[in-house]
Design a protein around this motif. Structure first.
Motif, PDB file in Angstrom:
ATOM      1  N   ASN A   1      13.792 -70.580   8.845  1.00 51.39           N
ATOM      2  CA  ASN A   1      15.088 -70.053   8.419  1.00 51.39           C
ATOM      3  C   ASN A   1      16.157 -70.542   9.399  1.00 51.39           C
ATOM      4  OD1 ASN A   1      17.243 -68.602   7.532  1.00 51.39           O
ATOM      5  ND2 ASN A   1      16.237 -66.618   7.604  1.00 51.39           N
TER       6      ASN A   1
ATOM      7  N   MET B   1      19.368 -70.134   9.080  1.00 47.82           N
ATOM      8  CA  MET B   1      20.538 -69.249   9.082  1.00 47.82           C
ATOM      9  C   MET B   1      20.075 -67.790   9.028  1.00 47.82           C
ATOM     10  SD  MET B   1      23.076 -71.413   6.517  1.00 47.82           S
ATOM     11  CE  MET B   1      22.677 -70.369   5.174  1.00 47.82           C
TER      12      MET B   1
ATOM     13  N   LYS C   1      20.873 -64.941  10.407  1.00 51.77           N
ATOM     14  CA  LYS C   1      21.845 -63.844  10.294  1.00 51.77           C
ATOM     15  C   LYS C   1      22.398 -63.737   8.882  1.00 51.77           C
ATOM     16  CE  LYS C   1      23.126 -64.045  15.097  1.00 51.77           C
ATOM     17  NZ  LYS C   1      24.017 -64.653  16.058  1.00 51.77           N
ATOM     18  N   GLU C   2      22.627 -64.872   8.242  1.00 56.75           N
ATOM     19  CA  GLU C   2      23.224 -64.886   6.912  1.00 56.75           C
ATOM     20  C   GLU C   2      22.225 -64.578   5.803  1.00 56.75           C
ATOM     21  OE1 GLU C   2      23.466 -67.250   9.192  1.00 56.75           O
ATOM     22  OE2 GLU C   2      25.555 -67.761   9.506  1.00 56.75           O
ATOM     23  N   THR C   3      20.966 -64.854   6.023  1.00 57.31           N
ATOM     24  CA  THR C   3      19.982 -64.756   4.939  1.00 57.31           C
ATOM     25  C   THR C   3      18.995 -63.606   5.082  1.00 57.31           C
ATOM     26  OG1 THR C   3      18.484 -66.279   6.075  1.00 57.31           O
ATOM     27  CG2 THR C   3      20.078 -67.249   4.548  1.00 57.31           C
ATOM     28  N   SER C   4      19.078 -62.838   6.157  1.00 58.36           N
ATOM     29  CA  SER C   4      18.054 -61.815   6.390  1.00 58.36           C
ATOM     30  C   SER C   4      18.020 -60.756   5.287  1.00 58.36           C
ATOM     31  CB  SER C   4      18.248 -61.153   7.749  1.00 58.36           C
ATOM     32  OG  SER C   4      19.492 -60.488   7.810  1.00 58.36           O
TER      33      SER C   4
ATOM     34  N   ASP D   1      19.923 -69.913  15.886  1.00 60.95           N
ATOM     35  CA  ASP D   1      19.987 -70.363  14.495  1.00 60.95           C
ATOM     36  C   ASP D   1      18.639 -70.807  13.950  1.00 60.95           C
ATOM     37  OD1 ASP D   1      22.717 -69.866  14.405  1.00 60.95           O
ATOM     38  OD2 ASP D   1      23.199 -71.837  15.194  1.00 60.95           O
TER      39      ASP D   1
END
Length: 82
Positions: free
Chosen positions: A12, A14, A16-19, A45
């Motif tokens: 992953n 990203m 923070k954006e996809t959790s 990241d």
């Protein structure tokens, strides 16, 4: 529909954006996800996750497809016992 055991590996880029999207999918497919291993990285990241899955192949492939639709994720799957 054949019953299989396998591993889905996720890099992953990203986290923070996809959790939220990732955790929602794991919850949605909780009946086939029998284990989850998250490896902490000190790079901000990158997240590394391994999902152990067991169930019918149609459902496993559906989960893999949905994971691949999330931006920033590299997903690979190995089915070992069918």
């Amino acid at each position: 529909m054949e019953k299989c055991i396998g591993i889905i590996g996720i890099l992953n880029k990203m986290p923070k954006e996809t959790s939220v999207a990732l955790n929602a999918l794991i919850t949605e497919y909780r009946d086939i996800v029998t284990g989850r291993l998250g490896v902490p990285k000190h790079e901000p990241d990158l997240g590394i996750i391994a999902l152990i899955v067991e169930g019918d192949t149609d459902k496993i492939y559906a989960l893999e497809k949905k994971l691949k639709e999330i931006d920033g994720m590299a997903v690979n799957m190995t089915l070992s016992v069918c």
